[in-house]
Enzyme design. Structure first.
Site, PDB file in Angstrom:
ATOM      1  N   ASP A  51       0.837  -1.202   0.000  1.00 26.88           N
ATOM      2  CA  ASP A  51       0.000   0.000   0.000  1.00 26.88           C
ATOM      3  C   ASP A  51       0.871   1.252   0.000  1.00 26.88           C
ATOM      4  OD1 ASP A  51      -2.904   1.228   0.824  1.00 26.88           O
ATOM      5  OD2 ASP A  51      -1.294   2.287   1.862  1.00 26.88           O
ATOM      6  N   TYR A  94       2.798   9.949  -0.487  1.00 25.86           N
ATOM      7  CA  TYR A  94       3.893   9.376   0.302  1.00 25.86           C
ATOM      8  C   TYR A  94       5.239   9.647  -0.358  1.00 25.86           C
ATOM      9  CZ  TYR A  94       0.166   6.566   2.487  1.00 25.86           C
ATOM     10  OH  TYR A  94      -0.967   6.131   3.126  1.00 25.86           O
ATOM     11  N   LYS A 120      -2.997   5.855  -4.126  1.00 32.10           N
ATOM     12  CA  LYS A 120      -4.095   6.787  -3.864  1.00 32.10           C
ATOM     13  C   LYS A 120      -3.846   8.118  -4.548  1.00 32.10           C
ATOM     14  CE  LYS A 120      -3.815   4.803   0.760  1.00 32.10           C
ATOM     15  NZ  LYS A 120      -2.370   4.499   0.683  1.00 32.10           N
ATOM     16  N   HIS A 148      -7.608   9.618  -1.867  1.00 28.01           N
ATOM     17  CA  HIS A 148      -6.928   9.642  -0.572  1.00 28.01           C
ATOM     18  C   HIS A 148      -7.691  10.417   0.499  1.00 28.01           C
ATOM     19  CE1 HIS A 148      -2.604   9.339   1.196  1.00 28.01           C
ATOM     20  NE2 HIS A 148      -3.522   9.097   2.106  1.00 28.01           N
TER      21      HIS A 148
END
Length: 287
Positions: free
Chosen positions: A43, A48, A73, A106
């Protein structure tokens, strides 16, 4: 490895590896180690800033792509149909893959209707195998789900022993949407690793507190994505399928539920402002 069946017939592992807050320098190593341990679900997210590291780790492995389940996401700054479509292609490029197994919105901000339209088109074209949401609650969840063609396969929300999400689990179930737990170990908050109830149950089974907490969630068909940068912890978190909690043990753990978020309060205006400005104040790391 145990799986759950999504509402479009796609099988997804109940246990995965999360890479939130793992820097680019460490992420490739961590994902490689996680794959070596046995994880097949990874994930990540655009926000990120480590999709490229995940992609490199996947390419470096000898595992067939069909055996892997990759989630990413779409971030707020890429909201809207046109922007989201471009960002999906960029995520595919960074992940070095022809398709994404699960794509989520997200955060429930910006033009998320446009984002969802782009995701539905990506699903129809085969770029994505399943689509869903992250951090959508109550009214926003219902408003979107009632007005889209493809019902979300997954809803990823803060879920752990201290916030068991009974209400959202019941609501999501009415649409055939599976719950995916971020922070399934509560990020160690609320003295998680010192909890007496989890410790006693763990001692009975010869398991750690983390293993008990993860087993508690997966036993209820909740998808979990624990994160660790340490190989031994990765292996520990992965080893949760060789024991079962009794109904009495499940009942005891249910008493830990506070029914309130511990890590992210989406009703707090200041927290929402932080999310809206996140990409403006965050500097992507170099690959």
């Amino acid at each position: 490895m145990k799986t759950t069946l999504l509402n479009n017939g796609v099988e997804m592992p109940l246990l995965g590896y999360g890479v939130y807050q793992i820097g680019m320098q460490d992420c490739e190593r961590c994902v490689r180690e996680a794959l070596d341990v046995g994880y097949r679900s990874i994930d990540t997210a655009q926000a990120y800033y480590n999709e490229e590291a995940v992609g490199r780790a996947i390419q470096a492995s000898s595992i067939n792509r069909e055996e892997l389940f990759i989630t990413t996401k779409v971030w707020i700054s890429n909201a809207g149909e046109e922007n989201a479509a471009k960002s999906i292609d960029e995520s595919l490029r960074k992940l070095q893959t022809d398709y994404i197994d699960l794509l989520l919105i997200h955060q429930p901000y910006g033009d998320y209707y446009g984002t969802y339209r782009a995701m539905q088109k990506a699903y129809a074209s085969g770029k994505v195998r399943a689509i869903g949401l992250s951090n959508f609650y109550n009214d926003r969840f219902v408003d979107l789900v009632e007005n889209v063609e493809i019902k979300p396969a997954v809803l990823q929300i803060e879920t752990h022993v201290f916030f068991q999400q009974q209400q959202m689990r019941a609501l999501a179930q009415t649409y055939g949407t599976k719950i995916m737990a971020w922070a399934p170990l509560a990020e160690g908050k609320n003295r998680f690793f010192e909890n007496d109830i989890l410790a006693k149950i763990g001692q009975h089974h010869g398991k750690s507190i983390a293993q008990v907490a993860l087993n508690f969630l997966t036993a209820q068909d909740i998808i979990v994505i624990p994160k660790s940068v340490h190989h031994e912890r990765m292996a520990e978190n992965f080893s949760i399928e060789d024991f079962s909690l009794s109904e009495e043990e499940m009942r005891q753990i249910r008493t830990l539920d506070t029914a309130h978020p511990l890590l992210a309060d989406f009703t707090n205006p200041e927290f929402v402002k932080f999310l809206l400005n996140y990409s403006k104040n965050s500097t992507p790391q170099k690959a």
